[in-house]
Design an enzyme around this catalytic site. Sequence first.
Site, short mmCIF file in Angstrom:
data_model
loop_
_atom_site.label_atom_id
_atom_site.label_comp_id
_atom_site.label_asym_id
_atom_site.label_seq_id
_atom_site.Cartn_x
_atom_site.Cartn_y
_atom_site.Cartn_z
N LYS A 67 0.82 -1.21 0.00
CA LYS A 67 0.00 0.00 0.00
C LYS A 67 0.85 1.26 0.00
O LYS A 67 0.48 2.26 -0.61
CB LYS A 67 -0.93 0.01 1.22
CG LYS A 67 -2.06 -1.01 1.14
CD LYS A 67 -2.91 -0.95 2.40
CE LYS A 67 -3.97 -2.03 2.43
NZ LYS A 67 -4.59 -2.11 3.77
N LYS B 93 -7.19 -10.52 -7.25
CA LYS B 93 -8.20 -10.78 -6.24
C LYS B 93 -9.50 -10.04 -6.56
O LYS B 93 -9.47 -8.93 -7.10
CB LYS B 93 -7.62 -10.28 -4.91
CG LYS B 93 -8.47 -10.49 -3.70
CD LYS B 93 -7.67 -10.11 -2.48
CE LYS B 93 -8.60 -9.61 -1.39
NZ LYS B 93 -7.95 -9.48 -0.10
N LYS C 270 -13.95 -4.84 -4.91
CA LYS C 270 -14.98 -3.91 -5.37
C LYS C 270 -14.37 -2.73 -6.14
O LYS C 270 -14.91 -2.29 -7.15
CB LYS C 270 -15.76 -3.40 -4.15
CG LYS C 270 -16.82 -2.42 -4.51
CD LYS C 270 -18.15 -2.74 -3.89
CE LYS C 270 -19.14 -1.70 -4.37
NZ LYS C 270 -20.49 -1.97 -4.02
#
Length: 334
Positions: free
Chosen positions: A111, A191, A194
């Site tokens: 991240k 993966k 959303k």
Amino acid sequence: MPRVFSGIQPSGELHIGNYLGAVRNWIDLQDKHECLISIVDYHSITQDFDPSELTTKTMDMAISLLAAGIDPEKCTLFVQSHVPEHTELSWILTTVTPLGELERMTQFKDKSRRQESIPAGLLNYPILQAADILLYRADLVPVGEDQVQHLELVREIARKWNARYKADFFPEPKAMVGTAKRIVGLDGETKMSKSLGNTIGIVDEPERIWEQLKPAKTDPARVTRNDPGDPEKCNLYTLHHYFSNEATVNNVADQCRNAGWGCLDCKKVLAQGISSHLEPVRERGAELRADPGRVAEILRDGAKAAGRLARETMSEVREHMGVMRAARSQGSHT
Ligand code: TRP
């Protein structure tokens, strides 16, 4: 009875990846364990988010979880920020967490690579996660594979705090990883997530499920309708295992291998399977959506029950640490 804790970020509606990966486990566990499930909104603010959407997404996540089968009679469902002890314990745990361990976390590295300026919250994310779990002195933490490293750190934090304050107080929680294979998104690449738009929502209407499935990636060897394929190389075949019956799964494999069906034929059958499998979820979702007051009430009761446990833990934690008690104000009953 072993105590179970798990958390999920308020990403809006659940998708079938979340459902197969973790949520299905929570639903099975709630019958035999004391369960707490938290929508971890304070984790979600460590990455880019839209303040005008956070409340809606939190609410949507609650609706999805309840629709999927989390039963508030059996399981305490609450929003993390409604129990302020999470952040309080998190601060305390920062003082026993080695910086080097935080920097080593794969998720932190992934991240932070994408950011120009790295907020400390991203680094400290696993400490808040440790606080979530240790606040309830939970024994078991059902999570996806990607959280195993964080759980190892949580165990270390528990050990460090116990050692520092000579208390055998926090149990070392165990990660419990579900049996589901990692669910790959409909783009067949990463993966299911959303934010990547490669998902099927668990309360999606059948038309929407079809829209999402129609362009989904299959075995790349099937360039034309008559090319035979290998079901094991097709992401959708994995989904058939979860949403179609055994006879259909076998037939799908045959039809793929000898190019009896085109991919679209196969997708139609899968769309059918997913739609009918999720029909009761869709129905419960619609009922809850029509009654937001009921959902708010469930979350309020959940926060009350969780808050009681959290305050007990915090008072013991402070005592072990020698933190001065506040004098009780007159007429106070707490
Ligand atoms: N980090 C977890 C995830 O992204 C979410 C989470 C936060 C969590 N607190 C937790 C999971 C406590 C289990 C227990 O999936």
